[in-house]
Design a protein around this motif. Structure first.
Motif, mmCIF file in Angstrom:
data_model
loop_
_atom_site.group_PDB
_atom_site.id
_atom_site.type_symbol
_atom_site.label_atom_id
_atom_site.label_comp_id
_atom_site.label_asym_id
_atom_site.label_seq_id
_atom_site.Cartn_x
_atom_site.Cartn_y
_atom_site.Cartn_z
ATOM 1 N N LEU A 1 -5.286 60.848 25.628
ATOM 2 C CA LEU A 1 -3.972 60.744 26.254
ATOM 3 C C LEU A 1 -2.995 61.729 25.610
ATOM 4 O O LEU A 1 -2.190 62.367 26.303
ATOM 5 N N GLU A 2 -3.086 61.859 24.296
ATOM 6 C CA GLU A 2 -2.247 62.833 23.607
ATOM 7 C C GLU A 2 -2.593 64.259 24.057
ATOM 8 O O GLU A 2 -1.712 65.114 24.212
ATOM 9 N N ASP B 1 -0.897 64.885 27.390
ATOM 10 C CA ASP B 1 0.522 65.185 27.211
ATOM 11 C C ASP B 1 0.730 66.635 26.771
ATOM 12 O O ASP B 1 1.610 67.337 27.274
ATOM 13 N N ASN C 1 -3.604 54.732 32.818
ATOM 14 C CA ASN C 1 -2.910 55.317 31.667
ATOM 15 C C ASN C 1 -2.986 56.842 31.695
ATOM 16 O O ASN C 1 -2.013 57.532 31.382
ATOM 17 N N GLU D 1 -0.458 58.676 33.690
ATOM 18 C CA GLU D 1 0.865 58.717 33.068
ATOM 19 C C GLU D 1 0.927 59.733 31.942
ATOM 20 O O GLU D 1 1.995 59.939 31.355
ATOM 21 N N HIS D 2 -0.191 60.349 31.634
ATOM 22 C CA HIS D 2 -0.247 61.325 30.540
ATOM 23 C C HIS D 2 -0.786 62.673 31.020
ATOM 24 O O HIS D 2 -1.460 63.368 30.267
#
Length: 394
Positions: free
Chosen positions: A183-184, A187, A210, A213-214
């Motif tokens: 997820l990082e 981003d 999730n 959203e990233h």
């Protein structure tokens, strides 16, 4: 000033086909579309190309391609990139994203340098639109033909170094969003304008929600090497396949060679997904344009042995596919002849849609004034007779 007028053509637009029109191109850019026949003054001031009643189409864009013509983009030399790109050019690919395979960092960084060198060559070449990284952040359970020994979890110190070495050439990255650190990663990439795609993934529903959203907005080779519905403590949990249908915001690429996805499955995808969110890709390896027999997926140094048979690349034990040997003209042909799409819409999935996937649709992907004059002339069977890149015949 280079000025061409294409006449006697069926001009393929994103939503229709124009008969009795002509196309004007100046200095490698589409100038205008005119109705009827250009006047004599126009014809006397330019070079005329008679299309013979065939289709005049935007060039195809392949955002997921590993090689062709006996060469792989990761073989380690600039000449290999040129060979593979040119092999696809003759089949209508006027823009391409050379795609990596999970590998050692050393091999990856060598490819980066080869790509940079190849970008300086324009003669008889498609546009090199940037690098698509496929891996190394994938699920071992969905590795497919990706070499398991190089699979790792995303760590900032690792992907920051990859991004630094990539020198701004990375435009797309496929990863498994369920991995620790993924997820990082999403981003970081989305913040840099790099398109993030889910692939070779065992993600469940919550992982996928999730991930969206990233920064994850696409799905790599839909249906291949990804999770599907499972049961946990008796309850059904959606996988990546089902979420590809459920969420309109997810775009999907499909290997429309008629084998990875049979015609009936292509029709299901067309029935369930917004057609603007479907992109045709070859996912081809070095065997594209080559005869059947033993081959390699990946570099000559560290590639995975595969067998090409009946228009597909297989792992030696035939347990799974190992990329395709398709070319973009074949994809369009399958979508028209076997999936039932009109020519204009199949072309759109191989031109404007992939341009939109990369965010370059203002410059590439359709016949529209102001866009790059990347053009194809082909017949009713999608057999290509002429290819133009930036208005130059190849």
């Amino acid at each position: 000033m280079e000025h061409f007028i294409f006449t006697n053509a069926r001009i393929v637009l994103p939503d229709t086909i124009l008969d009795d029109h002509y196309l004007s191109v100046k200095n490698g850019v589409i100038e205008s579309i005119g109705k009827g026949t250009p006047d004599r003054k126009q014809l006397n001031s330019c070079t005329t190309v008679d299309c013979g009643g065939q289709y005049l189409s935007p060039g195809f864009i392949d955002i997921h391609c590993h090689g062709g013509g006996g060469a792989d983009f990761m073989d380690g030399h600039m000449e290999d990139i040129l060979t593979a790109a040119r092999a696809h050019l003759i089949h209508g690919t006027t823009g391409i994203c050379p795609t990596t395979l999970t590998c050692s960092d050393e091999e990856l960084f060598t490819f980066f340098e080869s790509f940079r060198q190849a970008g300086e060559v324009t003669e008889q070449m498609p546009h090199l639109l940037g690098i698509h990284l496929e891996g190394p952040y994938f699920s071992p359970a969905q590795a497919g033909a990706q070499p398991p020994k190089y699979l790792v979890h995303p760590r900032p110190e690792h992907y920051h170094e990859i991004l630094r070495r990539g020198q701004g050439n990375i435009v797309r990255w496929s990863a498994a969003p369920e991995l620790p650190g993924a997820l990082e990663l999403g981003d970081e990439l989305a913040g840099k304008g790099i398109k993030v795609s889910m692939g070779h993934s065992d993600a469940g529903f919550e992982d996928i929600v999730n991930a969206m959203e990233h920064g994850y907005s696409q799905i790599t080779h839909f249906y291949s090497a990804m999770s599907t519905i499972t049961r946990k403590r008796g309850r059904r949990v959606l996988g990546l396949i089902e979420c590809g249908y459920l969420f309109d915001r997810l775009k999907v690429e499909i290997i429309a060679d008629g084998i990875h996805l049979p015609p009936e499955l292509l029709k299901l995808i067309l029935k369930c997904k917004n057609h603007d969110d479907i992109c045709l890709v070859t996912d081809s390896m070095r065997g594209a344009g080559m005869p059947d027999g033993p081959s390699l997926l990946g570099s000559k140094k560290n590639g995975v042995p595969v067998i090409i048979e009946d228009g597909i690349a297989n792992m030696p034990d035939f347990s799974s596919f190992a990329g395709s040997v398709a070319t973009t003209d074949r994809l369009v042909r399958v979508m028209v002849q076997k999936a039932g799409l009109p020519v204009w819409e199949a072309v759109k999935m191989a031109s404007l849609n992939p341009a939109s996937f990369l965010g370059i649709q203002e410059t590439y992907g359709s016949i529209q004034p102001g866009k790059s004059a990347d053009l194809l002339i082909f017949d009713d069977d999608i057999r290509i007779s002429s290819v133009y890149v930036s208005g130059i015949r190849q």
